[in-house]
Scaffold this motif. Structure first.
Motif, PDB file in Angstrom:
ATOM      1  N   ALA A 124       0.825  -0.961   0.029  1.00 13.41           N
ATOM      2  CA  ALA A 124       0.122  -0.341  -0.226  1.00 13.41           C
ATOM      3  C   ALA A 124       0.493   1.466  -0.390  1.00 13.41           C
ATOM      4  CB  ALA A 124      -1.039  -0.143   0.942  1.00 13.41           C
ATOM      5  N   LYS A 125       1.890   1.558   0.646  1.00 18.36           N
ATOM      6  CA  LYS A 125       3.705   2.218   1.551  1.00 18.36           C
ATOM      7  C   LYS A 125       3.252   2.167  -0.295  1.00 18.36           C
ATOM      8  CE  LYS A 125       6.642   4.039   3.141  1.00 18.36           C
ATOM      9  NZ  LYS A 125       8.238   3.156   4.214  1.00 18.36           N
ATOM     10  N   ARG A 126       3.876   1.106  -1.387  1.00 21.22           N
ATOM     11  CA  ARG A 126       4.732   1.854  -2.095  1.00 21.22           C
ATOM     12  C   ARG A 126       3.193   2.149  -3.575  1.00 21.22           C
ATOM     13  NH1 ARG A 126       6.853  -3.780  -1.831  1.00 21.22           N
ATOM     14  NH2 ARG A 126       5.156  -4.440  -3.171  1.00 21.22           N
ATOM     15  N   GLU A 127       2.643   1.373  -3.139  1.00 24.89           N
ATOM     16  CA  GLU A 127       1.174   2.134  -4.221  1.00 24.89           C
ATOM     17  C   GLU A 127       1.029   3.946  -4.260  1.00 24.89           C
ATOM     18  OE1 GLU A 127      -2.168  -0.444  -4.596  1.00 24.89           O
ATOM     19  OE2 GLU A 127      -0.868  -2.055  -5.607  1.00 24.89           O
ATOM     20  N   SER A 128       0.935   4.113  -2.338  1.00 23.29           N
ATOM     21  CA  SER A 128       0.992   5.269  -2.546  1.00 23.29           C
ATOM     22  C   SER A 128       1.725   6.525  -2.839  1.00 23.29           C
ATOM     23  CB  SER A 128       0.664   6.133  -0.947  1.00 23.29           C
ATOM     24  OG  SER A 128      -0.099   4.894  -0.231  1.00 23.29           O
ATOM     25  N   GLU A 129       3.195   5.721  -2.532  1.00 28.34           N
ATOM     26  CA  GLU A 129       4.356   6.619  -3.063  1.00 28.34           C
ATOM     27  C   GLU A 129       3.878   6.807  -4.794  1.00 28.34           C
ATOM     28  OE1 GLU A 129       7.361   5.264  -0.312  1.00 28.34           O
ATOM     29  OE2 GLU A 129       7.634   4.324  -2.151  1.00 28.34           O
ATOM     30  N   LYS A 130       4.227   5.398  -5.308  1.00 30.13           N
ATOM     31  CA  LYS A 130       3.809   5.649  -6.424  1.00 30.13           C
ATOM     32  C   LYS A 130       2.823   6.568  -6.922  1.00 30.13           C
ATOM     33  CE  LYS A 130       4.776   1.274  -8.673  1.00 30.13           C
ATOM     34  NZ  LYS A 130       3.859   0.027  -9.097  1.00 30.13           N
ATOM     35  N   ASP A 131       1.389   6.899  -6.119  1.00 23.63           N
ATOM     36  CA  ASP A 131       0.264   7.412  -7.052  1.00 23.63           C
ATOM     37  C   ASP A 131       0.517   9.677  -6.287  1.00 23.63           C
ATOM     38  OD1 ASP A 131      -1.324   6.049  -7.698  1.00 23.63           O
ATOM     39  OD2 ASP A 131      -2.669   5.879  -4.871  1.00 23.63           O
ATOM     40  N   ILE A 132       1.520   9.390  -5.208  1.00 24.64           N
ATOM     41  CA  ILE A 132       1.787  10.463  -5.009  1.00 24.64           C
ATOM     42  C   ILE A 132       2.699  10.582  -5.679  1.00 24.64           C
ATOM     43  CG2 ILE A 132       3.454  11.956  -3.209  1.00 24.64           C
ATOM     44  CD1 ILE A 132       2.056  10.659  -1.251  1.00 24.64           C
ATOM     45  N   ALA A 133       4.553  10.193  -7.154  1.00 23.05           N
ATOM     46  CA  ALA A 133       5.422  10.512  -7.292  1.00 23.05           C
ATOM     47  C   ALA A 133       4.104  11.020  -9.059  1.00 23.05           C
ATOM     48  CB  ALA A 133       5.656   9.663  -7.820  1.00 23.05           C
ATOM     49  N   ARG A 134       2.982  10.071  -9.241  1.00 19.22           N
ATOM     50  CA  ARG A 134       2.172  10.803 -10.299  1.00 19.22           C
ATOM     51  C   ARG A 134       1.835  12.462 -10.204  1.00 19.22           C
ATOM     52  NH1 ARG A 134      -1.646   6.465 -10.938  1.00 19.22           N
ATOM     53  NH2 ARG A 134      -0.177   5.064 -10.498  1.00 19.22           N
ATOM     54  N   VAL A 135       0.890  12.069  -9.122  1.00 18.78           N
ATOM     55  CA  VAL A 135       0.186  13.599  -8.698  1.00 18.78           C
ATOM     56  C   VAL A 135       1.085  14.452  -8.774  1.00 18.78           C
ATOM     57  CG1 VAL A 135      -0.412  14.201  -7.074  1.00 18.78           C
ATOM     58  CG2 VAL A 135      -1.652  12.427  -7.453  1.00 18.78           C
ATOM     59  N   ALA A 136       2.431  14.032  -7.842  1.00 18.17           N
ATOM     60  CA  ALA A 136       3.928  15.689  -7.585  1.00 18.17           C
ATOM     61  C   ALA A 136       3.467  15.776  -9.416  1.00 18.17           C
ATOM     62  CB  ALA A 136       4.732  14.420  -7.467  1.00 18.17           C
ATOM     63  N   ILE A 137       4.116  15.052 -10.494  1.00 19.38           N
ATOM     64  CA  ILE A 137       4.526  14.859 -11.983  1.00 19.38           C
ATOM     65  C   ILE A 137       3.667  15.453 -12.648  1.00 19.38           C
ATOM     66  CG2 ILE A 137       4.936  13.569 -14.012  1.00 19.38           C
ATOM     67  CD1 ILE A 137       6.186  11.375 -11.998  1.00 19.38           C
ATOM     68  N   LEU A 138       1.808  15.249 -12.191  1.00 10.64           N
ATOM     69  CA  LEU A 138       1.392  16.095 -12.722  1.00 10.64           C
ATOM     70  C   LEU A 138       1.320  17.724 -12.633  1.00 10.64           C
ATOM     71  CD1 LEU A 138      -1.849  13.452 -12.858  1.00 10.64           C
ATOM     72  CD2 LEU A 138      -1.185  13.736 -14.544  1.00 10.64           C
ATOM     73  N   ALA A 139       1.249  17.353 -10.797  1.00  8.85           N
ATOM     74  CA  ALA A 139       0.886  18.879 -10.319  1.00  8.85           C
ATOM     75  C   ALA A 139       2.645  19.339 -11.030  1.00  8.85           C
ATOM     76  CB  ALA A 139       1.220  18.648  -8.841  1.00  8.85           C
ATOM     77  N   ALA A 140       3.855  19.011 -11.298  1.00 11.54           N
ATOM     78  CA  ALA A 140       4.117  20.112 -12.346  1.00 11.54           C
ATOM     79  C   ALA A 140       4.418  20.521 -12.984  1.00 11.54           C
ATOM     80  CB  ALA A 140       5.801  18.637 -11.834  1.00 11.54           C
ATOM     81  N   GLU A 141       3.570  18.830 -13.956  1.00 11.06           N
ATOM     82  CA  GLU A 141       3.611  18.950 -15.390  1.00 11.06           C
ATOM     83  C   GLU A 141       2.170  20.662 -15.082  1.00 11.06           C
ATOM     84  OE1 GLU A 141       1.544  15.789 -16.687  1.00 11.06           O
ATOM     85  OE2 GLU A 141       3.572  14.848 -17.041  1.00 11.06           O
ATOM     86  N   LYS A 142       1.295  20.435 -14.545  1.00  8.46           N
ATOM     87  CA  LYS A 142       0.477  21.240 -14.415  1.00  8.46           C
ATOM     88  C   LYS A 142       0.980  22.782 -14.483  1.00  8.46           C
ATOM     89  CE  LYS A 142      -4.384  22.745 -12.614  1.00  8.46           C
ATOM     90  NZ  LYS A 142      -4.873  21.695 -11.912  1.00  8.46           N
ATOM     91  N   ILE A 143       1.832  23.053 -12.910  1.00  6.08           N
ATOM     92  CA  ILE A 143       2.455  24.419 -12.886  1.00  6.08           C
ATOM     93  C   ILE A 143       3.461  24.687 -14.705  1.00  6.08           C
ATOM     94  CG2 ILE A 143       4.287  25.874 -11.719  1.00  6.08           C
ATOM     95  CD1 ILE A 143       3.652  23.367  -9.477  1.00  6.08           C
ATOM     96  N   LEU A 144       4.531  24.125 -14.828  1.00  6.43           N
ATOM     97  CA  LEU A 144       4.847  23.819 -16.139  1.00  6.43           C
ATOM     98  C   LEU A 144       4.293  24.677 -17.105  1.00  6.43           C
ATOM     99  CD1 LEU A 144       7.324  21.276 -15.870  1.00  6.43           C
ATOM    100  CD2 LEU A 144       7.906  23.928 -15.015  1.00  6.43           C
ATOM    101  N   LYS A 145       3.506  23.688 -17.337  1.00  9.21           N
ATOM    102  CA  LYS A 145       2.551  24.367 -18.524  1.00  9.21           C
ATOM    103  C   LYS A 145       1.507  25.658 -18.687  1.00  9.21           C
ATOM    104  CE  LYS A 145      -0.931  21.382 -21.352  1.00  9.21           C
ATOM    105  NZ  LYS A 145      -2.143  21.020 -21.257  1.00  9.21           N
ATOM    106  N   GLU A 146       1.003  25.719 -16.989  1.00  7.00           N
ATOM    107  CA  GLU A 146       0.969  27.813 -16.738  1.00  7.00           C
ATOM    108  C   GLU A 146       1.873  28.207 -16.839  1.00  7.00           C
ATOM    109  OE1 GLU A 146      -1.207  27.262 -12.381  1.00  7.00           O
ATOM    110  OE2 GLU A 146      -2.941  25.634 -13.927  1.00  7.00           O
ATOM    111  N   LYS A 147       3.047  28.146 -16.888  1.00  4.87           N
ATOM    112  CA  LYS A 147       4.058  28.749 -16.579  1.00  4.87           C
ATOM    113  C   LYS A 147       4.290  29.027 -17.908  1.00  4.87           C
ATOM    114  CE  LYS A 147       7.451  29.624 -13.310  1.00  4.87           C
ATOM    115  NZ  LYS A 147       8.189  29.033 -12.292  1.00  4.87           N
ATOM    116  N   TYR A 148       4.392  28.568 -19.353  1.00  2.00           N
ATOM    117  CA  TYR A 148       5.038  28.529 -20.222  1.00  2.00           C
ATOM    118  C   TYR A 148       4.120  28.594 -21.031  1.00  2.00           C
ATOM    119  CZ  TYR A 148       9.609  26.691 -18.845  1.00  2.00           C
ATOM    120  OH  TYR A 148      10.924  26.646 -18.199  1.00  2.00           O
ATOM    121  N   ASP A 149       2.849  28.538 -20.806  1.00  2.00           N
ATOM    122  CA  ASP A 149       1.384  29.026 -21.696  1.00  2.00           C
ATOM    123  C   ASP A 149       1.455  31.402 -20.977  1.00  2.00           C
ATOM    124  OD1 ASP A 149       1.544  26.122 -22.881  1.00  2.00           O
ATOM    125  OD2 ASP A 149      -0.858  26.032 -21.132  1.00  2.00           O
TER     126      ASP A 149
END
Lengths: 149, 248
Positions: A124-149
């Motif tokens: 469960a921890k590993r899966e949570s970590e994966k989810d967190i990493a994905r969410v973090a990537i998604l958030a980073a992607e979003k931020i980057l997207k907003e910044k460069y847009d």
């Protein structure tokens, strides 16, 4: 004397005849009466003596049989006690063994459950970590997207 | 035919065969013998291990007699040896004496030369019969004494040369021993003959009343006399086999 004998009719040949008569009676009665009756008495005495002897023997055998029966009952009692005691001992041993076995099995089940729980938590921890990493990537992607847009 | 009471001391001769006299007492002796043989034969055939009343009574009598004889002779072996003789003396005399008063005995007969001769007469009322039994008993006693003690020891009872008194006692013993022949024969003859005469006389006094009870009494006397003859034979056998010192 001659006159006396004549008066009583004493006659030598008649005396001999009567003596012979008595001898015949004696022999006949001995053969037909005394011998068979005495033989019968002896036979009956022997039968009675044998009966008494048999009764004594039977009585002795009965007394012996009583003793033997008592001895056997006593031996059977001792044997039964020993069997019961052995059974109790065996039952106690078996109970202890079963308890020990059950305890071991319970420990194994507990250990297995703990291991499974630990593994599930890790998973469960590993899966949570994966989810967190994905969410973090998604958030980073979003931020980057907003910044460069 | 005689009128009144006729008492004949000697047995009547009914005839003769080759010079041998046939008396009415001899015929009755043969009749009693036949009855005894037939009775003994059928009794011996009916013997059973589980006895009936008659067999029980006879066995009881035999056992009692042998027991008594064993006591007297102090030996069962001797008792069994002399039992047939003593028992036969008793049975033969007793049967004769009991049959004596049966109907027909003394009353059935022949009339020869106007004299009545009864066909049957009790042998015990004939001196020839009682003398024959006395002689048999006498010789049995003497022979038993000689065989048991030995000739010299037995003769020593009667011939004692050690002292004049002993000699006299021995002589008296010898005479009394020989006197047994007379006492044996005349006791039986006298008792039974006297009984018969008494019944005969009574039948003249009170013909229908007195004879019957007297006959019953005489039948009892007949049994007693048979017993006396047998017992005396037994006792004299005992005296004969006793040691001379014991006997005195």
């Amino acid at each position: 004397m001659q006159q006396l004998f004549a008066a009583f009719g004493v006659n030598v040949s008649l005396i001999i005849a009567q003596a012979v008569n008595f001898a015949i009676v004696l022999i006949a009665l001995w053969y037909f009466l005394y011998k068979p009756v005495l033989a019968m008495l002896t036979k009956r005495q022997e039968i009675v003596a044998k009966g008494v002897q048999d009764a004594t023997l039977a009585s002795e055998k009965l007394a012996h049989a009583d003793g033997e029966a008592q001895k056997r009952v006593s031996a059977a009692d001792t044997e039964a006690n020993a069997i019961v005691s052995a059974a109790r001992e065996s039952a106690a041993t078996e109970k202890a063994r079963l308890l020990k076995e059950a305890e071991a099995r319970a420990n194994a089940v507990t250990k297995d459950a703990e291991e499974r729980a630990t593994e599930a938590a890790a998973k469960a921890k590993r899966e949570s970590e994966k989810d967190i990493a994905r969410v973090a990537i998604l958030a980073a992607e979003k931020i980057l997207k907003e910044k460069y847009d | 035919m005689h009128e009144g009471i006729s008492v004949v001391l000697k047995a009547e001769q009914l005839g003769s065969v080759f010079g041998f006299p046939i008396t009415n007492s001899l015929i009755m002796a043969w009749l009693v013998m036949i009855l005894l043989f037939v009775g003994a034969y059928f009794f011996s055939r009916s013997l059973k291990l589980i006895p009936g009343k008659l067999q029980t009574a006879i066995e009881w009598a035999f056992e009692g007699a042998i027991g008594y004889m064993t006591e007297v002779l102090e030996s069962e072996k001797l008792a069994l040896r002399f039992f047939p003789l003593v028992a036969s003396v008793f049975i033969f005399i007793a049967f004769i004496n009991e049959l004596e008063f049966f109907p027909g005995i003394g009353s059935i007969g022949l009339t020869r030369a106007s004299e009545f001769l009864p066909l049957l007469r009790a042998p015990t009322t004939d001196l020839n019969f009682t003398l024959a039994l006395a002689i048999i008993a006498f010789f049995t006693i003497e022979i038993t004494g000689i065989v048991t003690l030995g000739l010299f020891k037995y003769a020593g009872k009667y011939v004692n040369l050690k002292s004049p008194i002993g000699f006299a006692v021995g002589l008296i013993e010898l005479v009394s021993n020989l006197g047994r022949l007379i006492s044996f024969s005349f006791r039986l003859f006298g008792n039974i003959f006297a009984g018969e005469v008494m019944v005969l006389v009574a039948s003249y006094f009170l013909p229908y009343v007195l004879p019957a009870p007297l006959m019953g009494f005489e039948m009892f006397i007949g049994l007693i006399q048979a017993l006396v003859f047998a017992m005396l034979t037994l006792f004299f056998i005992k005296l004969a086999i006793m040691d001379p010192h014991e006997a005195h």
